[in-house]
Design a protein around this motif. Structure first.
Motif, PDB file in Angstrom:
ATOM      1  N   GLU A  66       0.828  -1.210   0.000  1.00 27.46           N
ATOM      2  CA  GLU A  66       0.000   0.000   0.000  1.00 27.46           C
ATOM      3  C   GLU A  66       0.863   1.261   0.000  1.00 27.46           C
ATOM      4  OE1 GLU A  66      -2.517  -0.650   3.373  1.00 27.46           O
ATOM      5  OE2 GLU A  66      -3.604  -2.276   2.361  1.00 27.46           O
ATOM      6  N   ARG A 102       0.898   3.956  -2.978  1.00 32.00           N
ATOM      7  CA  ARG A 102       0.605   5.363  -2.696  1.00 32.00           C
ATOM      8  C   ARG A 102       1.685   6.259  -3.302  1.00 32.00           C
ATOM      9  NH1 ARG A 102      -2.298   8.403   0.778  1.00 32.00           N
ATOM     10  NH2 ARG A 102      -3.188   6.577   1.742  1.00 32.00           N
ATOM     11  N   THR A 103       2.929   5.854  -3.158  1.00 36.62           N
ATOM     12  CA  THR A 103       4.037   6.647  -3.679  1.00 36.62           C
ATOM     13  C   THR A 103       3.980   6.750  -5.199  1.00 36.62           C
ATOM     14  OG1 THR A 103       5.414   6.023  -1.801  1.00 36.62           O
ATOM     15  CG2 THR A 103       6.551   6.823  -3.733  1.00 36.62           C
ATOM     16  N   SER A 150       1.177   6.493  -7.071  1.00 36.01           N
ATOM     17  CA  SER A 150      -0.142   6.875  -7.567  1.00 36.01           C
ATOM     18  C   SER A 150      -0.271   8.373  -7.809  1.00 36.01           C
ATOM     19  CB  SER A 150      -1.208   6.455  -6.552  1.00 36.01           C
ATOM     20  OG  SER A 150      -2.454   7.002  -6.886  1.00 36.01           O
ATOM     21  N   SER A 189      -2.154  10.356  -5.179  1.00 35.92           N
ATOM     22  CA  SER A 189      -1.517  10.647  -3.895  1.00 35.92           C
ATOM     23  C   SER A 189      -0.397  11.663  -4.093  1.00 35.92           C
ATOM     24  CB  SER A 189      -0.958   9.366  -3.277  1.00 35.92           C
ATOM     25  OG  SER A 189      -1.969   8.443  -3.033  1.00 35.92           O
ATOM     26  N   TRP A 215       3.663  12.370  -2.284  1.00 36.81           N
ATOM     27  CA  TRP A 215       4.427  11.201  -1.848  1.00 36.81           C
ATOM     28  C   TRP A 215       5.514  10.897  -2.865  1.00 36.81           C
ATOM     29  CZ3 TRP A 215       4.192   8.277   2.560  1.00 36.81           C
ATOM     30  CH2 TRP A 215       3.139   8.545   3.428  1.00 36.81           C
TER      31      TRP A 215
END
Length: 166
Positions: free
Chosen positions: A21, A25-26, A28, A31, A34
């Motif tokens: 996850e 997130r990093t 995406s 997001s 990040w």
């Protein structure tokens, strides 16, 4: 802060769901803020380190390190899980993936406290290196670490290590 998480099957090549996850997130676009820290001396091996003034391998970031932080992810401003609420939500946060291997063992499957403290030392330094919103490696050093260990950590444990400047 460190959060203890063990893998379900004990396989050293697997990681808990929170690692996937965090990596997702990093990567995406949903997001923003990040990023995965890309540090040449961790990624380019011993030849790069020797050519740029290092005498050996990285104590915590070398793949063979008994207490190994494989990656750091930074968020500015930090948003969403896996972070608890903060009194300083505007400050950058650093989240790392750490594994304590067999070389960190002290007694009967438990890690030596010094190996756990090495993770804290590295985390605290890198929080300082990213504290102003930029990444400035080696712009300081740890002068003192005072740690009270409250529970044993098993060999093979994967830890989420994270911090932010206060």
């Amino acid at each position: 802060e460190m959060r203890r998480v063990t893998t379900d099957d004990g396989d050293n090549d697997s990681y808990p769901q929170w690692v996937k996850e965090l990596r997702d997130r990093t990567q995406s676009p949903q997001s923003p803020g990040w990023e995965l820290l890309r540090i040449p001396e961790w990624e380019n091996g011993p030849g790069y380190r020797r050519q740029n003034g290092w005498a050996g391998s990285d104590f915590v970031h070398s793949p063979s390190a008994p207490a190994h932080i494989s990656e750091y992810h930074r968020a500015i401003p930090p948003t969403g899980p896996p972070l608890p609420p903060s009194p300083h939500p505007d400050r950058p946060v650093l989240v790392g993936v750490a594994r304590l291997g067999p070389g960190a063992e002290s007694h009967a499957g438990h890690c030596h406290g010094g190996s756990v403290c090495a993770l804290f030392d590295d985390l605290f330094g890198w929080v300082g290196f990213v504290s102003d919103g930029t990444v400035r490696p080696w712009s300081g050093f740890t002068a003192q670490v005072d740690v009270s260990l409250v529970a044993p950590v098993r060999v093979g444990t994967v830890l989420r290590v994270w911090g932010r400047p206060v």
